[in-house]
Motif scaffolding. Structure first.
Motif, PDB file in Angstrom:
ATOM      1  N   LEU A 182       8.799 -12.727  -4.602  1.00  0.00           N
ATOM      2  CA  LEU A 182      10.058 -12.229  -4.057  1.00  0.00           C
ATOM      3  C   LEU A 182       9.796 -11.260  -2.915  1.00  0.00           C
ATOM      4  N   PRO A 183      10.699 -11.202  -1.935  1.00  0.00           N
ATOM      5  CA  PRO A 183      10.501 -10.270  -0.822  1.00  0.00           C
ATOM      6  C   PRO A 183      10.590  -8.816  -1.312  1.00  0.00           C
ATOM      7  N   GLY A 184       9.913  -7.910  -0.595  1.00  0.00           N
ATOM      8  CA  GLY A 184       9.860  -6.513  -1.011  1.00  0.00           C
ATOM      9  C   GLY A 184      11.129  -5.700  -0.813  1.00  0.00           C
ATOM     10  N   PRO A 185      11.841  -5.881   0.307  1.00  0.00           N
ATOM     11  CA  PRO A 185      13.012  -5.028   0.527  1.00  0.00           C
ATOM     12  C   PRO A 185      14.035  -5.223  -0.598  1.00  0.00           C
ATOM     13  N   PRO A 186      14.413  -4.129  -1.259  1.00  0.00           N
ATOM     14  CA  PRO A 186      15.323  -4.254  -2.397  1.00  0.00           C
ATOM     15  C   PRO A 186      16.610  -5.009  -2.078  1.00  0.00           C
TER      16      PRO A 186
ATOM     17  N   ASP B  51      -1.330  -7.752   6.954  1.00  0.00           N
ATOM     18  CA  ASP B  51      -1.432  -7.013   5.691  1.00  0.00           C
ATOM     19  C   ASP B  51      -0.451  -7.536   4.646  1.00  0.00           C
ATOM     20  N   ASP B  52       0.209  -8.645   4.954  1.00  0.00           N
ATOM     21  CA  ASP B  52       1.076  -9.256   3.949  1.00  0.00           C
ATOM     22  C   ASP B  52       0.304 -10.387   3.286  1.00  0.00           C
ATOM     23  N   VAL B  53      -0.213 -10.120   2.107  1.00  0.00           N
ATOM     24  CA  VAL B  53      -1.262 -10.970   1.542  1.00  0.00           C
ATOM     25  C   VAL B  53      -0.839 -11.739   0.287  1.00  0.00           C
TER      26      VAL B  53
ATOM     27  N   SER C 108       0.824  -1.212   0.000  1.00  0.00           N
ATOM     28  CA  SER C 108       0.000   0.000   0.000  1.00  0.00           C
ATOM     29  C   SER C 108       0.855   1.257   0.000  1.00  0.00           C
ATOM     30  N   GLU C 109       2.075   1.166   0.605  1.00  0.00           N
ATOM     31  CA  GLU C 109       2.932   2.361   0.642  1.00  0.00           C
ATOM     32  C   GLU C 109       3.348   2.788  -0.770  1.00  0.00           C
ATOM     33  N   LEU C 110       3.327   1.817  -1.722  1.00  0.00           N
ATOM     34  CA  LEU C 110       3.725   2.146  -3.095  1.00  0.00           C
ATOM     35  C   LEU C 110       2.638   2.937  -3.821  1.00  0.00           C
ATOM     36  N   LEU C 111       1.488   3.044  -3.175  1.00  0.00           N
ATOM     37  CA  LEU C 111       0.386   3.829  -3.766  1.00  0.00           C
ATOM     38  C   LEU C 111       0.311   5.218  -3.152  1.00  0.00           C
TER      39      LEU C 111
ATOM     40  N   SER D 222       4.813   9.066  -1.326  1.00  0.00           N
ATOM     41  CA  SER D 222       6.136   9.095  -0.705  1.00  0.00           C
ATOM     42  C   SER D 222       7.002   7.881  -1.004  1.00  0.00           C
ATOM     43  N   LYS D 223       6.461   6.886  -1.683  1.00  0.00           N
ATOM     44  CA  LYS D 223       7.270   5.675  -1.916  1.00  0.00           C
ATOM     45  C   LYS D 223       7.145   5.233  -3.372  1.00  0.00           C
ATOM     46  N   ILE D 224       8.276   5.053  -4.016  1.00  0.00           N
ATOM     47  CA  ILE D 224       8.276   4.655  -5.431  1.00  0.00           C
ATOM     48  C   ILE D 224       8.610   3.181  -5.558  1.00  0.00           C
ATOM     49  N   ASP D 225       7.941   2.509  -6.472  1.00  0.00           N
ATOM     50  CA  ASP D 225       8.237   1.111  -6.784  1.00  0.00           C
ATOM     51  C   ASP D 225       9.490   1.047  -7.644  1.00  0.00           C
ATOM     52  N   THR D 226      10.623   0.792  -7.024  1.00  0.00           N
ATOM     53  CA  THR D 226      11.861   0.675  -7.800  1.00  0.00           C
ATOM     54  C   THR D 226      12.170  -0.789  -8.115  1.00  0.00           C
ATOM     55  N   ASN D 227      11.560  -1.701  -7.364  1.00  0.00           N
ATOM     56  CA  ASN D 227      11.842  -3.121  -7.618  1.00  0.00           C
ATOM     57  C   ASN D 227      11.521  -3.505  -9.053  1.00  0.00           C
ATOM     58  N   SER D 228      10.432  -2.970  -9.583  1.00  0.00           N
ATOM     59  CA  SER D 228      10.032  -3.414 -10.923  1.00  0.00           C
ATOM     60  C   SER D 228      11.038  -2.963 -11.975  1.00  0.00           C
TER      61      SER D 228
ATOM     62  N   ARG E 276       3.518 -17.439   9.766  1.00  0.00           N
ATOM     63  CA  ARG E 276       2.875 -17.187   8.448  1.00  0.00           C
ATOM     64  C   ARG E 276       3.900 -17.204   7.317  1.00  0.00           C
ATOM     65  N   GLN E 277       5.122 -16.756   7.666  1.00  0.00           N
ATOM     66  CA  GLN E 277       6.151 -16.691   6.623  1.00  0.00           C
ATOM     67  C   GLN E 277       6.631 -18.079   6.220  1.00  0.00           C
ATOM     68  N   ALA E 278       6.223 -19.100   6.972  1.00  0.00           N
ATOM     69  CA  ALA E 278       6.614 -20.466   6.629  1.00  0.00           C
ATOM     70  C   ALA E 278       5.530 -21.173   5.812  1.00  0.00           C
TER      71      ALA E 278
ATOM     72  N   SER F  43       6.506  -8.795  -6.135  1.00  0.00           N
ATOM     73  CA  SER F  43       7.459  -8.363  -5.120  1.00  0.00           C
ATOM     74  C   SER F  43       6.718  -7.803  -3.926  1.00  0.00           C
ATOM     75  N   GLY F  44       7.139  -8.210  -2.740  1.00  0.00           N
ATOM     76  CA  GLY F  44       6.581  -7.642  -1.516  1.00  0.00           C
ATOM     77  C   GLY F  44       5.371  -8.388  -0.976  1.00  0.00           C
ATOM     78  N   GLY F  45       4.984  -7.998   0.215  1.00  0.00           N
ATOM     79  CA  GLY F  45       3.808  -8.591   0.844  1.00  0.00           C
ATOM     80  C   GLY F  45       4.046  -9.997   1.367  1.00  0.00           C
ATOM     81  N   LEU F  46       5.325 -10.323   1.667  1.00  0.00           N
ATOM     82  CA  LEU F  46       5.639 -11.658   2.179  1.00  0.00           C
ATOM     83  C   LEU F  46       5.959 -11.628   3.668  1.00  0.00           C
ATOM     84  N   GLY F  47       5.703 -10.499   4.290  1.00  0.00           N
ATOM     85  CA  GLY F  47       6.017 -10.357   5.717  1.00  0.00           C
ATOM     86  C   GLY F  47       5.077 -11.180   6.581  1.00  0.00           C
ATOM     87  N   PRO F  48       5.239 -11.096   7.904  1.00  0.00           N
ATOM     88  CA  PRO F  48       4.469 -11.945   8.806  1.00  0.00           C
ATOM     89  C   PRO F  48       3.105 -11.369   9.200  1.00  0.00           C
TER      90      PRO F  48
HETATM   91  P1  ATP Z   1       9.023  -7.878   5.143  1.00  0.00           P
HETATM   92  O1  ATP Z   1       9.250  -9.224   5.655  1.00  0.00           O
HETATM   93  O2  ATP Z   1      10.208  -6.974   5.349  1.00  0.00           O
HETATM   94  O3  ATP Z   1       7.721  -7.256   5.541  1.00  0.00           O
HETATM   95  P2  ATP Z   1       7.822  -8.008   2.536  1.00  0.00           P
HETATM   96  O4  ATP Z   1       8.110  -9.001   1.479  1.00  0.00           O
HETATM   97  O5  ATP Z   1       6.491  -8.083   3.199  1.00  0.00           O
HETATM   98  O6  ATP Z   1       9.010  -8.103   3.550  1.00  0.00           O
HETATM   99  P3  ATP Z   1       7.155  -5.338   2.163  1.00  0.00           P
HETATM  100  O7  ATP Z   1       6.641  -5.291   3.573  1.00  0.00           O
HETATM  101  O8  ATP Z   1       6.178  -5.265   1.092  1.00  0.00           O
HETATM  102  O9  ATP Z   1       8.007  -6.625   1.937  1.00  0.00           O
HETATM  103  O10 ATP Z   1       8.274  -4.236   1.985  1.00  0.00           O
HETATM  104  C1  ATP Z   1       9.361  -4.147   2.866  1.00  0.00           C
HETATM  105  C2  ATP Z   1      10.205  -2.934   2.521  1.00  0.00           C
HETATM  106  O11 ATP Z   1      10.627  -2.981   1.172  1.00  0.00           O
HETATM  107  C3  ATP Z   1       9.475  -1.629   2.684  1.00  0.00           C
HETATM  108  O12 ATP Z   1      10.350  -0.680   3.259  1.00  0.00           O
HETATM  109  C4  ATP Z   1       9.147  -1.217   1.330  1.00  0.00           C
HETATM  110  O13 ATP Z   1       9.092   0.162   1.213  1.00  0.00           O
HETATM  111  C5  ATP Z   1      10.233  -1.811   0.482  1.00  0.00           C
HETATM  112  N1  ATP Z   1       9.620  -2.160  -0.810  1.00  0.00           N
HETATM  113  C6  ATP Z   1       8.610  -3.027  -0.983  1.00  0.00           C
HETATM  114  N2  ATP Z   1       8.260  -3.098  -2.274  1.00  0.00           N
HETATM  115  C7  ATP Z   1       9.069  -2.251  -2.943  1.00  0.00           C
HETATM  116  C8  ATP Z   1       9.178  -1.874  -4.297  1.00  0.00           C
HETATM  117  N3  ATP Z   1       8.379  -2.410  -5.233  1.00  0.00           N
HETATM  118  N4  ATP Z   1      10.108  -0.953  -4.632  1.00  0.00           N
HETATM  119  C9  ATP Z   1      10.907  -0.428  -3.681  1.00  0.00           C
HETATM  120  N5  ATP Z   1      10.851  -0.751  -2.383  1.00  0.00           N
HETATM  121  C10 ATP Z   1       9.937  -1.653  -1.986  1.00  0.00           C
END
Ligand code: ATP
Ligand code: MG
Length: 445
Positions: A158-162, A81-83, A17-20, A23-29, A125-127, A73-78
């Motif tokens: 893939l996990p979200g943190p770059p 809201d990690d869906v 949601s922060e990517l919407l 203040s936060k840009i999707d650089t992973n893509s 949940r992460q398992a 990418s992202g949303g793999l946290g515990p």
């Molecule tokens: P975590 O276990 O850390 O929660 P996660 O896979 O759930 O990992 P997110 O919670 O979605 O990942 O994002 C974790 C961090 O990575 C946040 O600081 C987020 O801003 C950054 N991040 C996530 N997606 C992107 C993206 N597409 N581009 C840049 N930074 C991203």
């Protein structure tokens, strides 16, 4: 892998949601696209989803039928809201089950990090792993990546943190993803053009585009325009050596068609091209800037080693400054105004002589938003280049004055103040480039 369809088209879904928010840009893509292109996998669409299971499931369902590879990418946290895991499992109809090895690793990581107390149960949940998925270890974080083969497609989580995503994807590109791709990367070349507008370049190149489409190795072209400079990106998808040959030929066709407006075919920026020409010819430059406020000089000094040719530069905003520092006659300023061809020429001569350099540049104009008049509207910029080069024997501080020349042009740029400045700096650098090219070819005979 015999008989399995190679991965050719991919979709990227960035989750968070922060990517919407603004203040936060999707650089992973961007990184994912770059890496997939190395394997010749085209990214045909990308999406950003909030942390919303229904929304994300909808996007996955939508792209799944259209590509060979979906990278999430992202949303793999515990936390709740990690869906991503749940959304993917529900769309693919795969049950989720806890992988005890992952849980063990999660617990060990928790202890190793010295967190107080036992690991919260929520972290399990992460398992959770969709049936049949391959677990990709995450050396830098807790959430593992997941590789799911679905019919002949691949869904990659893939996990979200770059800093976690990058090494994981790089390894996959070296390994599993490469094994599933055709091995025909997308190779690109950039042709840079100054002094033409986008539509003119496009019109001139249209016949080439049509020819390139029909070639054995087709070439795709895209034009990007940014404030007085145009980039033509040409790309081909083939084994690298063959793509390289096809692109070299295409670039040569572009140069033959457009001529000397092309300033670079090897990635160099205009300031670097100008710097290289000055070094080649053993020349030095002095710069006098009014409306660009030092931007021309700043760009030239972005190039390492610019001290070899930049002698000095002055910013002369006020009329007094032009007179005191450059010797621009007051009478000239009164008669023609500060933004005029005689004044620009006097600035170029003035700095060249004072710097005892062979090349002098003068830039004077009205960047706006105020200060314009009907005859000299905002965006009027006058640029002069004055040279004093001994023909056949370029050398510094020479006493002989031969082969000198002076050019001056009045431009009318459009746009905001900083865009006018940027366009003016492009035009100034390009005028220097042209002057030096003439010197290089004609001046030595
Ligand atoms: P975590 O276990 O850390 O929660 P996660 O896979 O759930 O990992 P997110 O919670 O979605 O990942 O994002 C974790 C961090 O990575 C946040 O600081 C987020 O801003 C950054 N991040 C996530 N997606 C992107 C993206 N597409 N581009 C840049 N930074 C991203
Ligand atoms: Mg998270």
């Amino acid at each position: 892998m015999a008989g399995v369809k190679p991965l050719e088209r991919a979709a990227i879904v960035a989750v968070g949601s922060e990517l919407l928010t603004p203040s936060k840009i999707d650089t992973n893509s961007l990184f994912i696209t770059e890496q997939l292109n190395l394997l010749g996998i085209d990214v045909t669409s990308k999406a950003v989803s909030g942390d919303d299971r229904t929304e994300l499931a909808h996007i996955i369902r939508h792209v799944l039928g259209r590509v060979d590879l979906v990278v999430l990418s992202g949303g793999l946290g515990p936390t709740d809201d990690d869906v991503t895991r749940e959304a993917v499992a529900s769309v693919l109809g795969l049950p989720l089950a806890e992988d005890p090895d992952i849980t063990t690793r999660l617990r060990a990581r928790f202890v190793a990090r010295g967190y107080p107390g036992p690991m919260p149960e929520i972290n399990r949940r992460q398992a959770m792993v969709p049936a049949g998925a391959r677990v990709i270890e995450n050396a830098r974080g807790s959430a593992p990546g997941l590789w799911i083969d679905h019919e002949d497609r691949v869904v990659l989580l893939l996990p979200g943190p770059p800093r976690e995503l990058r090494p994981m994807l790089t390894e996959l590109v070296e390994g599993s993803l490469r094994a599933r791709s055709e091995g025909k990367p997308v190779v690109r070349r950039v042709v840079r053009v100054a002094g033409l507008i986008e539509s003119h370049v496009d019109e001139a190149l249209a016949p080439l585009y049509r020819e390139w489409e029909r070639q054995p190795i087709p070439i795709a072209a895209t034009i990007l325009a940014a404030f007085g400079s145009i980039e033509l990106h040409v790309s081909a998808k083939a084994v690298p050596a063959r793509a390289g040959e096809a692109l070299d030929a295409a670039v040569a066709q572009v140069v033959a068609t457009l001529g000397d407006v092309v300033y670079s075919t090897d990635g160099r920026l205009l300031e670097k091209v100008v710097g290289d020409l000055l070094v080649e010819r053993g020349l030095h430059i002095g710069i006098a800037e009014s409306c660009t406020g030092g931007l021309v000089t700043s760009r030239l000094t972005d190039v390492p080693g610019s001290s070899r040719y930049l002698d000095r530069a002055v910013v002369v905003y006020a009329n007094d400054a032009k007179t005191e520092l450059l010797g621009v006659p007051e009478a000239l300023l009164i008669e023609h105004g500060a933004v005029s061809e005689p004044v620009a020429l006097a600035m170029a001569d003035g700095i060249r002589i004072r710097a005892r350099a062979e090349v002098g540049v003068g830039v004077t104009g009205i960047a706006g938003p105020s200060g314009g008049s009907p005859e000299k509207p905002v965006g009027t910029v006058v640029i002069a280049v004055s040279t004093d080069v001994v023909s056949g024997f370029p050398g510094r501080r020479s006493a002989k004055r031969e082969g000198g020349s002076r050019t001056v042009r009045t431009f009318r740029f459009h746009g905001e103040r900083e865009h006018v400045k940027l366009q003016a700096s492009n035009a100034a650098l390009d005028m220097v480039r042209r002057q030096l090219m003439e010197k290089g070819s004609g001046g030595r005979g």
